[in-house]
Design an enzyme around this catalytic site. Structure first.
Site, PDB file in Angstrom:
ATOM      1  N   ASP A  12      63.920  11.402   1.443  1.00 32.84           N
ATOM      2  CA  ASP A  12      63.585  12.244   2.594  1.00 32.84           C
ATOM      3  C   ASP A  12      62.889  11.358   3.621  1.00 32.84           C
ATOM      4  O   ASP A  12      62.479  10.232   3.319  1.00 32.84           O
ATOM      5  CB  ASP A  12      62.633  13.368   2.136  1.00 32.84           C
ATOM      6  N   SER A  13      62.706  11.894   4.816  1.00 32.58           N
ATOM      7  CA  SER A  13      61.966  11.166   5.850  1.00 32.58           C
ATOM      8  C   SER A  13      60.505  10.968   5.456  1.00 32.58           C
ATOM      9  O   SER A  13      59.805  10.198   6.096  1.00 32.58           O
ATOM     10  CB  SER A  13      62.010  11.964   7.148  1.00 32.58           C
ATOM     11  N   CYS A  75      66.765  16.005   2.786  1.00 27.95           N
ATOM     12  CA  CYS A  75      66.273  16.120   4.156  1.00 27.95           C
ATOM     13  C   CYS A  75      67.386  16.776   4.973  1.00 27.95           C
ATOM     14  O   CYS A  75      68.498  16.228   5.060  1.00 27.95           O
ATOM     15  CB  CYS A  75      65.963  14.717   4.684  1.00 27.95           C
ATOM     16  N   GLU A 153      52.776  15.704   6.540  1.00 28.06           N
ATOM     17  CA  GLU A 153      52.690  14.274   6.181  1.00 28.06           C
ATOM     18  C   GLU A 153      51.221  13.831   6.106  1.00 28.06           C
ATOM     19  O   GLU A 153      50.887  12.933   5.360  1.00 28.06           O
ATOM     20  CB  GLU A 153      53.425  13.415   7.215  1.00 28.06           C
ATOM     21  N   CYS A 185      63.867  22.929   6.484  1.00 27.85           N
ATOM     22  CA  CYS A 185      63.287  21.580   6.443  1.00 27.85           C
ATOM     23  C   CYS A 185      62.560  21.492   5.110  1.00 27.85           C
ATOM     24  O   CYS A 185      61.814  22.418   4.739  1.00 27.85           O
ATOM     25  CB  CYS A 185      62.303  21.388   7.598  1.00 27.85           C
ATOM     26  N   HIS A 187      60.092  19.894   4.113  1.00 27.57           N
ATOM     27  CA  HIS A 187      58.620  19.857   4.149  1.00 27.57           C
ATOM     28  C   HIS A 187      58.024  21.273   4.085  1.00 27.57           C
ATOM     29  O   HIS A 187      56.910  21.452   3.614  1.00 27.57           O
ATOM     30  CB  HIS A 187      58.123  19.204   5.450  1.00 27.57           C
TER      31      HIS A 187
HETATM   32  N1  DGL Z   1      62.142  17.034   5.487  1.00 23.87           N
HETATM   33  C1  DGL Z   1      62.916  16.768   6.669  1.00 23.87           C
HETATM   34  C2  DGL Z   1      63.996  17.848   6.809  1.00 23.87           C
HETATM   35  O1  DGL Z   1      64.325  18.479   5.835  1.00 23.87           O
HETATM   36  C3  DGL Z   1      61.998  16.586   7.809  1.00 23.87           C
HETATM   37  C4  DGL Z   1      62.613  15.817   8.931  1.00 23.87           C
HETATM   38  C5  DGL Z   1      61.638  15.087   9.797  1.00 23.87           C
HETATM   39  O2  DGL Z   1      61.120  14.063   9.351  1.00 23.87           O
HETATM   40  O3  DGL Z   1      61.454  15.514  10.938  1.00 23.87           O
HETATM   41  O4  DGL Z   1      64.533  18.086   7.873  1.00 23.87           O
END
Ligand code: DGL
Length: 257
Positions: A12-13, A75, A153, A185, A187
């Site tokens: 993931d990011s 992600c 984050e 998302c 997160h």
């Molecule tokens: N967890 C990422 C998603 O599902 C977040 C993306 C981001 O870093 O903006 O979209």
């Protein structure tokens, strides 16, 4: 090493994909996992598609060179930007994630279905195709949430800042009635409790379990399931050279959501 015993790469990011990792561990307890969070480059959702593609390929190359047998793009943003290109390049199971619109529509509740996601996920073709499929069956509205990933984050999942952010986003819809909220998302499941305080009795849906089940199905079809009877190992890596991000990741892995 036999291919079945190799780990599964999940990325993931940042720390958000841990919501998918949690479900994957439940569904596939005997598998080994390498989780990679690209927190150094988070958020992805406010970058350009080309930037996200490059970042996604960097992480995918790293995990594939580490010997994973399958890749989970945990992600929504990276999935919408790069999943087709990833599948063209690598001949291994690659599982992506997209907003879980189908279960929200099938609840058939009165009011609007709100899709909370990053600006990029909601602007991309993949999401527009998904919308086309369901917008005749339900009233659906996109709710881009820039800035929310950054709070998570930073290890902020509860409290005033999150509460104010969510109140501001959701209050225009509350009086009209919300049928369901889709967390598009990875997160966002970590702020589900704060969300539930604001929108009481509204189903909040995310795609993490569906993604984990899809992973299990793909591995079974390709005869790649690990048949060890021992509990698998989980390794957490992050591009950010900071022990705090690993601490946050471990905390999220233990969190009840
Ligand atoms: N967890 C990422 C998603 O599902 C977040 C993306 C981001 O870093 O903006 O979209």
């Amino acid at each position: 090493m036999e291919i079945q015993n190799k780990p599964i790469g999940i990325f993931d990011s940042g720390v958000g994909g841990i919501s998918v990792l949690k479900q994957a561990i439940k569904v596939l307890p005997n598998e080994n996992f390498i989780y990679y969070g690209d927190s150094k480059n988070a958020p992805y959702g406010t970058k350009t598609v080309d930037e996200v593609k490059t970042l996604t390929f960097n992480v995918a190359d790293y995990l594939i060179n580490s010997g994973v047998k399958a890749l989970v793009v945990a992600c929504n943003t990276a999935t919408s930007a790069a999943i087709n290109d990833l599948r063209k390049k690598y001949k291994m199971p690659i599982i992506g994630i997209e907003p879980a619109l189908k279960p929200a529509v099938s609840l058939d509740r009165k009011g609007k279905i709100l899709i909370m996601a990053t600006p990029m996920t909601l602007a991309e073709k993949k999401f527009h195709n998904l919308m086309k499929k369901y917008e005749i069956k339900a009233e659906i509205e996109s709710l881009p949430c820039p800035g929310l990933v950054e709070l998570i984050e930073d290890g902020i999942f509860t409290g005033e800042e999150i509460n104010l952010y969510l109140k501001e986003k959701l209050s225009p819809y509350i009086k009209y009635g919300i049928a369901a909220i889709v967390l598009g998302c990875t997160h966002y499941p970590f702020i589900k409790r704060e969300l539930a305080k604001i929108v009481k009795d509204v189903p909040i849906i995310d795609g993490s379990l569906g993604t984990a089940k899809q992973l299990r199905k793909k591995l079974a079809v390709m005869k790649l399931l690990n048949n060890s009877s021992e509990k698998g190992k989980v390794e957490i890596l992050n591009s950010l050279d900071d022990t705090r991000i690993i601490e946050i990741s471990n905390m999220l892995l233990e969190m009840d959501i």
